[in-house]
Structures are given as structure tokens and as C-alpha cells.
Design an enzyme around this catalytic site. Structure first.
Site, PDB file in Angstrom:
ATOM      1  N   CYS A 118      74.503 -63.786 -76.965  1.00 38.52           N
ATOM      2  CA  CYS A 118      74.537 -62.470 -76.339  1.00 38.52           C
ATOM      3  C   CYS A 118      75.665 -61.663 -76.972  1.00 38.52           C
ATOM      4  O   CYS A 118      76.710 -62.205 -77.328  1.00 38.52           O
ATOM      5  CB  CYS A 118      74.755 -62.501 -74.835  1.00 38.52           C
ATOM      6  SG  CYS A 118      73.541 -63.457 -73.949  1.00 38.52           S
TER       7      CYS A 118
ATOM      8  N   ARG B  16      73.653 -62.388 -82.550  1.00 39.19           N
ATOM      9  CA  ARG B  16      74.116 -63.201 -81.422  1.00 39.19           C
ATOM     10  C   ARG B  16      73.015 -63.512 -80.416  1.00 39.19           C
ATOM     11  O   ARG B  16      73.216 -64.296 -79.493  1.00 39.19           O
ATOM     12  CB  ARG B  16      75.248 -62.481 -80.689  1.00 39.19           C
ATOM     13  CG  ARG B  16      76.431 -62.149 -81.548  1.00 39.19           C
ATOM     14  CD  ARG B  16      77.457 -61.390 -80.757  1.00 39.19           C
ATOM     15  NE  ARG B  16      78.097 -62.258 -79.797  1.00 39.19           N
ATOM     16  CZ  ARG B  16      79.202 -62.958 -80.031  1.00 39.19           C
ATOM     17  NH1 ARG B  16      79.779 -62.859 -81.190  1.00 39.19           N
ATOM     18  NH2 ARG B  16      79.716 -63.728 -79.117  1.00 39.19           N
TER      19      ARG B  16
ATOM     20  N   TRP C 255      70.591 -63.614 -75.514  1.00 42.21           N
ATOM     21  CA  TRP C 255      70.070 -64.938 -75.854  1.00 42.21           C
ATOM     22  C   TRP C 255      69.921 -65.642 -74.511  1.00 42.21           C
ATOM     23  O   TRP C 255      70.894 -65.974 -73.856  1.00 42.21           O
ATOM     24  CB  TRP C 255      71.040 -65.693 -76.760  1.00 42.21           C
ATOM     25  CG  TRP C 255      70.487 -66.993 -77.263  1.00 42.21           C
ATOM     26  CD1 TRP C 255      69.680 -67.179 -78.344  1.00 42.21           C
ATOM     27  CD2 TRP C 255      70.706 -68.293 -76.701  1.00 42.21           C
ATOM     28  NE1 TRP C 255      69.381 -68.512 -78.484  1.00 42.21           N
ATOM     29  CE2 TRP C 255      69.990 -69.215 -77.495  1.00 42.21           C
ATOM     30  CE3 TRP C 255      71.417 -68.769 -75.610  1.00 42.21           C
ATOM     31  CZ2 TRP C 255      69.980 -70.590 -77.224  1.00 42.21           C
ATOM     32  CZ3 TRP C 255      71.404 -70.133 -75.341  1.00 42.21           C
ATOM     33  CH2 TRP C 255      70.681 -71.021 -76.151  1.00 42.21           C
TER      34      TRP C 255
ATOM     35  N   ASN D 279      78.024 -61.636 -71.100  1.00 42.75           N
ATOM     36  CA  ASN D 279      77.780 -62.712 -72.061  1.00 42.75           C
ATOM     37  C   ASN D 279      78.478 -63.945 -71.500  1.00 42.75           C
ATOM     38  O   ASN D 279      79.661 -63.890 -71.177  1.00 42.75           O
ATOM     39  CB  ASN D 279      78.376 -62.317 -73.424  1.00 42.75           C
ATOM     40  CG  ASN D 279      78.453 -63.485 -74.382  1.00 42.75           C
ATOM     41  OD1 ASN D 279      77.720 -64.467 -74.239  1.00 42.75           O
ATOM     42  ND2 ASN D 279      79.338 -63.395 -75.355  1.00 42.75           N
ATOM     43  N   GLY D 280      77.756 -65.046 -71.380  1.00 45.79           N
ATOM     44  CA  GLY D 280      78.359 -66.276 -70.866  1.00 45.79           C
ATOM     45  C   GLY D 280      77.450 -66.917 -69.824  1.00 45.79           C
ATOM     46  O   GLY D 280      76.287 -66.531 -69.676  1.00 45.79           O
TER      47      GLY D 280
ATOM     48  N   GLU E   2      71.744 -81.613 -93.956  1.00 41.50           N
ATOM     49  CA  GLU E   2      71.905 -80.160 -93.949  1.00 41.50           C
ATOM     50  C   GLU E   2      70.637 -79.470 -94.487  1.00 41.50           C
ATOM     51  O   GLU E   2      70.206 -78.446 -93.952  1.00 41.50           O
ATOM     52  CB  GLU E   2      73.151 -79.776 -94.771  1.00 41.50           C
ATOM     53  CG  GLU E   2      73.391 -78.298 -94.960  1.00 41.50           C
ATOM     54  CD  GLU E   2      73.475 -77.483 -93.669  1.00 41.50           C
ATOM     55  OE1 GLU E   2      73.574 -78.062 -92.572  1.00 41.50           O
ATOM     56  OE2 GLU E   2      73.404 -76.243 -93.763  1.00 41.50           O
TER      57      GLU E   2
ATOM     58  N   LYS F  71      68.433 -76.754 -92.385  1.00 43.41           N
ATOM     59  CA  LYS F  71      68.085 -75.413 -92.894  1.00 43.41           C
ATOM     60  C   LYS F  71      66.586 -75.199 -92.789  1.00 43.41           C
ATOM     61  O   LYS F  71      66.125 -74.172 -92.326  1.00 43.41           O
ATOM     62  CB  LYS F  71      68.477 -75.252 -94.372  1.00 43.41           C
ATOM     63  CG  LYS F  71      69.872 -74.963 -94.737  1.00 43.41           C
ATOM     64  CD  LYS F  71      70.481 -73.706 -94.222  1.00 43.41           C
ATOM     65  CE  LYS F  71      70.930 -73.844 -92.814  1.00 43.41           C
ATOM     66  NZ  LYS F  71      72.251 -74.226 -92.516  1.00 43.41           N
TER      67      LYS F  71
ATOM     68  N   GLU G 200      65.230 -74.968 -89.043  1.00 40.88           N
ATOM     69  CA  GLU G 200      65.624 -73.827 -88.211  1.00 40.88           C
ATOM     70  C   GLU G 200      64.959 -72.533 -88.623  1.00 40.88           C
ATOM     71  O   GLU G 200      64.701 -71.682 -87.774  1.00 40.88           O
ATOM     72  CB  GLU G 200      67.146 -73.675 -88.127  1.00 40.88           C
ATOM     73  CG  GLU G 200      67.823 -73.252 -89.390  1.00 40.88           C
ATOM     74  CD  GLU G 200      69.345 -73.162 -89.238  1.00 40.88           C
ATOM     75  OE1 GLU G 200      69.802 -72.654 -88.215  1.00 40.88           O
ATOM     76  OE2 GLU G 200      70.053 -73.606 -90.152  1.00 40.88           O
TER      77      GLU G 200
ATOM     78  N   HIS H 248      63.001 -98.448 -91.651  1.00 37.79           N
ATOM     79  CA  HIS H 248      63.289 -99.083 -90.365  1.00 37.79           C
ATOM     80  C   HIS H 248      62.616 -98.339 -89.217  1.00 37.79           C
ATOM     81  O   HIS H 248      63.015 -98.485 -88.064  1.00 37.79           O
ATOM     82  CB  HIS H 248      64.804 -99.188 -90.154  1.00 37.79           C
ATOM     83  CG  HIS H 248      65.461-100.073 -91.163  1.00 37.79           C
ATOM     84  ND1 HIS H 248      65.282-101.438 -91.182  1.00 37.79           N
ATOM     85  CD2 HIS H 248      66.238 -99.783 -92.233  1.00 37.79           C
ATOM     86  CE1 HIS H 248      65.946-101.957 -92.205  1.00 37.79           C
ATOM     87  NE2 HIS H 248      66.521-100.972 -92.860  1.00 37.79           N
TER      88      HIS H 248
ATOM     89  N   LYS I 294      73.422 -66.814 -83.633  1.00 38.22           N
ATOM     90  CA  LYS I 294      74.422 -67.168 -84.636  1.00 38.22           C
ATOM     91  C   LYS I 294      75.659 -67.803 -84.017  1.00 38.22           C
ATOM     92  O   LYS I 294      76.200 -68.758 -84.537  1.00 38.22           O
ATOM     93  CB  LYS I 294      74.807 -65.892 -85.388  1.00 38.22           C
ATOM     94  CG  LYS I 294      75.821 -66.102 -86.481  1.00 38.22           C
ATOM     95  CD  LYS I 294      75.181 -66.695 -87.692  1.00 38.22           C
ATOM     96  CE  LYS I 294      76.149 -67.003 -88.804  1.00 38.22           C
ATOM     97  NZ  LYS I 294      75.610 -68.049 -89.681  1.00 38.22           N
TER      98      LYS I 294
END
Ligand code: F6R
Length: 600
Positions: free
Chosen positions: A2, A27, A73, A99-100, A477, A481, A484, A500, A595
Site C-alpha cells: 500500500c 507498492r 495491496w 497502510n499496515g 533466484e 524470477k 513471480e 529424491h 514491491k
């Protein structure tokens, strides 16, 4: 998560708020809204979806010089027009953006607001209703706002409008980032300086549990006891052009391309006049005095931490543990006697990492934050900071911050090694320079990356990344990428681990991207490729020059083996980018993500 903005002055607040929200869209982008003080009271415009959709419904004819805005968000309640901020109190006197996360919002509802009809599913609505409730029982708005803040448990950055007092924005912060900005006959509020660079570069940091009264002439910061706090503004050293895409179609592509420059910048920033690596002696001493380093981070920064462990252990012989922050905070391992903590965070605001930092600070342990945002919460609250010097990273998928983290971790490890009299066996500055050159070559091979993405990933359901040793960490990584931004189920595995269990998922044509940059495990990883190929997989081997073998799909220019992760990640980033394009995904703003992850 947010983003909030506020403006109070003499200009058209709507446009400033909308532009600010566009800069904060990284955000959160489930829904957005603004509220402005108009001639006939506070007017709210809000809409599900992106800021562009909000723009379409904002009435140009409403004149206002004061307002607040929000990009969401979702945490409490689905993304919808009703759950979008701003939220209003029952009489519509008060309007709030938040925001929170308010942890005790159900309790507060039951205890104070039984008679209130809530229209949204959000925790935010409780706050605005509480303010109204306190005013109804006789408190001034300032007192009511303060009283409400004392009742809240959790994180918040808040901006509140009172329809009966159009000359004030009430602001407060706890655990969620928030700044106020100052100007000539106007003042602003923003989650991030970037949002308001359009009108000012002068900002004042806010600390937790502070409340601020903002008029166009004055900013009054108070603690929750009502005592006034003086704090000077700082200049936000951001270049407005850094936060524009320029001619690039996406921020992600621009940020991938910036990596050679970022590495060169880091080399420059961490060298002394004799061209040697030199860091703050206090950081070095704190690490030398410790008996173990604990790296704490999330997501991509965690993956950087895994590679960083290799640097620290190999170069400096310092034992390192790497932990995911969200687990560490409640499942802390048995610590050694003299631990030293390193927090890696691009944003410096990640709530999971901060929760651990608060704990380790309370335990009296020293900490270093490696971040792209000096002055961020994690930077302020740790003893030391090493900046990444990567420039603002806007795309949700982290790229240049990752390679910057690796470079800074390598430099830190080399600095410690030097202090211990250990030779790392190569000239790090020179080799990082060669990495920057190799990155440039790789960034110029976009067509090849696009072709690989098309061939292997345009239609697949899943994809595996395998590597051994440090290539395994790079694979993690690479998989993050890809998943997402393209929504392909992508997972990274140690080459020997697939058999395994996960090898059961290999079907005819399943893409397996194998990374081969480490000589001592080159034959091992190739053996793993044979195993998956024998079961129908479609392997794509990305090898470093000098280790290549027949059938490899892509060759990365040779760099020093220890620094190979910085180079080989570039094709993985680009392949993910093109895979997302082929699948028509929103590269810079992937679904469900944001983000800056400021909720735990
Ligand atoms: C992935 C990504 C995230 C972040 C993670 C931590 O591309 O960006 O996994 O790395 O949310 O964020 P920071 O580094 O800001 O603490």
C-alpha cells in the site's frame, strides 16, 4: 505494501495525488482512491484496479487544494471498490487512508463500535470510526486521533481528513514507512519520497508512534503524549529521471540493463584513494569480534544471502548462517555467544526482516543492514549500513538490487579477509570490472534470450532449475524470477536432490534449466541433466565459457568462478522477462505481489 500520499497547499491536489500514486503503484495495485476537500465537503473517488482506472473516474471539475490518496495491496478483504481506500466514518465527517495491519481490529469493533454499520471488510474502517466515536463523546479531533492511536495494535501509516477542518491533514505512523515533505506554502505526505519528488525534495522522517498535524504552512510532529518534536528535513537524493522508464517498455528491462553500471558504481564507491577496497572500520571490527554471522533476509535478498555466505566463508573464513526472516522471528536457532547480524533488504522496509531486527536489537546484538535505501527503517535501526548504490528499483521483480547485493557482500567478505591477513587469491576490483563487462555482453543478447524463452517457456506448466554448489543458489533466484512474473510453476533444486522426489514430476518436454559455472561440479550437474533427459525432460544448459560441452544452449562469458552468480543471473532474468511477455503477463506489476512488503 500500500502507498499513501497527501497534499495540502494551493495547487490542484487531485493531479498531484494521482501522479504521486502512480509513483507508488509498485507498492500495491489492487485498487486505488483519493479524497479531496472540495467546496461542498470531502469528495472520494475510488476504483478497483490500477491508478489508470482511478484517473478515468476522477471528476476534473472538482476543485481542491487538499487531499489524500492510496494504492492498495489487499490484506483484509478482497480487492474491490468497497474495500478500496479512502474509508469514511458513518457521518462522512472523517476520511482516512491506511497502510499496515491493525491486529486488534476485531476486538476494537466489539469493544467500541458495536453500534456502527461497517461497509467494508477492512481493518482500516475501524480506525476512522474510532476517531468519529471519540469526537462524538467530546474530544477534539486532535485528541480523538491521538486516543485512537493509543488503542491500535499493529502497523499503520495514516492520513486523515476532517470535513469540518479543511486546512489540516492528520498523519501518524507506526512500523509502516511514512514521510512528510515540505515546500513553499504547501506540505505533503508520502510513503516514499519518490511519490512527491514532483513538488519537493525536502522530507522529514517520522518515527514510530508519532503523530503529525500538517497544514500548508506548518508541520507539527508530536509523540503520543502530545509533546512536540523538532526534526530537520533532509534532501532526498533521488534523480527524478531514475524513476522514469525512458524509452524502455518495462522498468524490469531497464533495471536489468542497468546492472553493469551499478557494479561499476559499487566498485567506485567502495574503493579508497589507492584503488583498494575499504569499508567502515567499525563494521569490520564488529564482524571480527563476532564468532558467527547470521544473515537474515527474504525472497531475492535471501538468495543473495546464500551466495554471500559462500563469499564470507571462502574469502574470510567467517562462519555464516543464512535464515529466512519470517521463520527466524519465532523459530530462532540456538545462537552462538557473539553473533553478528546482517540484514539484506533492497527496500529496507520489509516487515519480516524488521521484526527480527527489533528482536536482535533488544537482545543487544550488533547489526548491519545492506540496503538500496539508506535512511530506510532497517538502515536506521541497525548499527551500520552498507548502501547498494543501485538507484531506485521500481519493477516488482528484483534484478539490479540482487547483483548489487552480491557485489557488496563480496566486497565485505574481501575486506574482512584482508583484515585477517587472508589472501582471496584474486583482485576483486578487477574481477568485478570484468563481471560488469560480461554483464554488458549478456544484456546485448536479448534476442537469444527471447528465443530461449519462446522455445522452452511459452506454453509450459512448470519448469525446474538445477545447479550444484553456488549454482544451486542462483537456480533458486532464477526460479523465483520466473514464477513471480510469468506464473509458471518454477522451482530451483540442488542438482543431486531432484532424484529424491521431484524427478517424479518430469514429463515429456518439461523444461529443466541447468546452470554450469563451477568446474568442480561440472560433471556432476551434467550427470543430473542426463537423468532428467532420460525421463523426457527438455534440458536447457547455461554454462560458463571454458566449461561448455556439446549441446549447451547458452554460453556465458567467462568471469572469475567465485563471481559467476553475478553474470549467470542475467540470462535467467532475461529469460523470465521474455517468458512473461510471451505469456502476456504484466511484467512490472505481477499479480498478488507488491514491491515493498511492509506487513508480516
Ligand atoms: C523478488 C523480490 C522479493 C524481495 C523480498 C524482500 O523479486 O523482489 O522476493 O526480494 O520481498 O524484499 P527486500 O529486499 O526489499 O527486503
Amino acid at each position: 505494501m500500500c502507498g499513501i500520499v497527501g497534499f495540502i497547499g494551493e495547487q490542484d491536489a487531485k493531479e498531484i495525488l494521482l501522479k504521486g500514486l502512480e509513483k507508488l503503484e509498485y507498492r500495491g495495485y489492487d485498487s486505488a482512491g483519493i479524497a479531496v476537500q472540495a467546496a461542498n465537503g470531502v469528495v472520494v473517488f475510488k476504483e478497483k484496479g490500477r491508478i489508470a482506472k482511478l484517473r478515468e473516474i476522477v471528476d476534473e471539475n472538482v476543485a481542491a487544494n487538499v487531499g489524500i490518496g492510496h494504492t492498495r495491496w489487499a490484506t483484509h478483504g478482497v480487492p474491490s471498490q468497497v474495500n478500496a481506500h479512502p474509508h469514511r466514518s458513518t457521518t462522512e465527517r472523517f476520511t482516512l487512508v491506511h497502510n499496515g495491519v491493525i491486529e486488534n481490529y476485531e476486538l476494537l469493533k466489539n469493544e467500541y463500535l458495536q453500534d456502527v454499520n461497517f461497509v467494508s471488510e477492512t481493518d482500516t474502517e475501524v480506525i476512522v470510526q474510532l476517531v468519529e466515536k471519540q469526537v462524538k463523546i467530546g474530544l477534539t479531533v486532535e485528541e480523538a486521533f491521538r486516543k485512537t492511536l493509543t488503542l491500535l495494535h499493529g502497523s499503520y501509516a495514516l492520513a486523515l481528513l476532517d470535513a469540518d477542518n479543511p486546512d489540516m491533514i492528520y498523519v501518524a505512523k507506526n512500523k509502516s514507512p511514512l514521510l512528510v515533505g515540505t515546500g513553499d506554502n504547501f506540505n505533503v505526505v508520502a510513503s516514499d519520497a519518490m511519490a512527491m519528488l514532483q513538488v519537493t525534495d525536502q522530507f522529514i522522517e517520522l518515527m514510530d508512534k508519532e503523530m503529525v498535524l500538517v497544514t500548508k504552512e506548518k508541520i507539527t510532529i508530536q509523540n503520543l503524549q502530545g509533546e512536540t518534536i523538532d526534526r530537520a528535513p533532509f534532501t532526498a537524493e533521488l534523480d527524478a529521471s531514475d524513476i522514469e522508464k525512458g524509452t524502455y517498455p518495462h522498468f524490469m528491462l531497464k533495471e536489468i540493463d542497468e546492472q553493469p553500471l551499478v557494479i561499476r558504481n559499487i566498485i567506485q564507491k567502495y574503493q579508497n584513494e589507492d584503488g583498494e577496497i575499504e569499508l567502515d572500520a567499525e563494521i569490520r571490527n564488529a564482524i571480527l569480534e563476532s564468532d558467527r554471522v547470521y544473515i537474515i533476509a527474504c525472497g531475492t535478498s535471501y538468495h543473495a544471502g546464500l551466495v554471500g555466505k559462500q563469499f564470507m566463508e571462502r574469502f574470510a573464513k567467517v562462519p555464516v548462517e543464512v535464515h529466512v526472516a519470517s521463520e527466524f522471528s519465532y523459530n530462532m536457532p540456538l545462537l552462538t555467544e557473539k553473533p553478528f547480524f546482517i540484514y539484506i533488504s533492497q527496500s529496507g522496509e520489509t516487515a519480516d526482516s524488521r521484526a527480527v531486527l527489533v528482536q536482535t536489537n533488544e537482545m543487544g546484538y550488533k547489526a548491519l543492514t545492506i540496503t538500496n535505501v539508506p535512511g530506510s527503517t532497517l538502515s536506521r535501526e541497525a548499527n551500520y549500513t552498507l548502501p547498494l548504490h543501485a538507484g531506485p528499483e521500481i519493477a516488482v521483480a528484483s534484478t539490479k538490487a540482487y547483483t548489487a547485493q552480491l557485489a557488496v557482500l563480496a566486497i565485505l567478505a574481501a575486506d574482512i579477509a584482508k583484515a585477517k591477513g587472508l589472501a582471496i587469491g584474486f583482485d576483486l576490483i578487477k574481477e568485478l570490472g570484468l563481471v560488469a563487462n560480461a554483464m554488458e555482453v549478456l544484456c546485448n543478447q536479448k534476442e537469444e534470450m527471447d528465443a530461449i524463452a519462446k522455445e522452452y517457456l511459452a506454453t509450459t506448466r512448470n519448469c525446474f532449475f538445477i545447479g550444484r554448489s553456488v549454482d544451486f543458489y542462483v537456480g533458486l533466484e532464477g526460479a523465483l524470477k520466473l514464477k513471480e512474473i510469468s506464473y509458471i510453476q518454477a522451482e530451483g533444486f540442488a542438482g543431486g536432490e531432484l532424484k529424491h522426489g521431484t524427478i517424479a514430476l518430469i514429463e515429456q518436454g518439461t523444461p529443466v534449466i541447468a546452470i554450469a559455472t563451477q568446474e568442480h561440479v561440472n560433471l556432476g550437474i551434467r550427470g543430473n541433466v542426463k537423468e532428467v533427459a532420460a525421463r523426457g525432460a527438455n534440458p536447457c544448459i547455461i554454462a560458463m565459457k571454458g566449461l561448455e560441452m556439446e549441446g549447451d544452449r547458452f554460453i556465458v562469458p567467462a568471469v572469475h568462478e567465485a563471481l559467476a552468480p553475478l553474470a549467470v543471473i542475467i540470462p535467467l532474468q532475461l529469460i523470465s522477462y521474455y517468458a512473461a511477455l510471451h505469456r502476456e503477463c504484466d511484467v512490472d506489476k505481477p499479480r498478488n505481489l507488491a514491491k515493498s512488503v511492509t506487513v508480516e
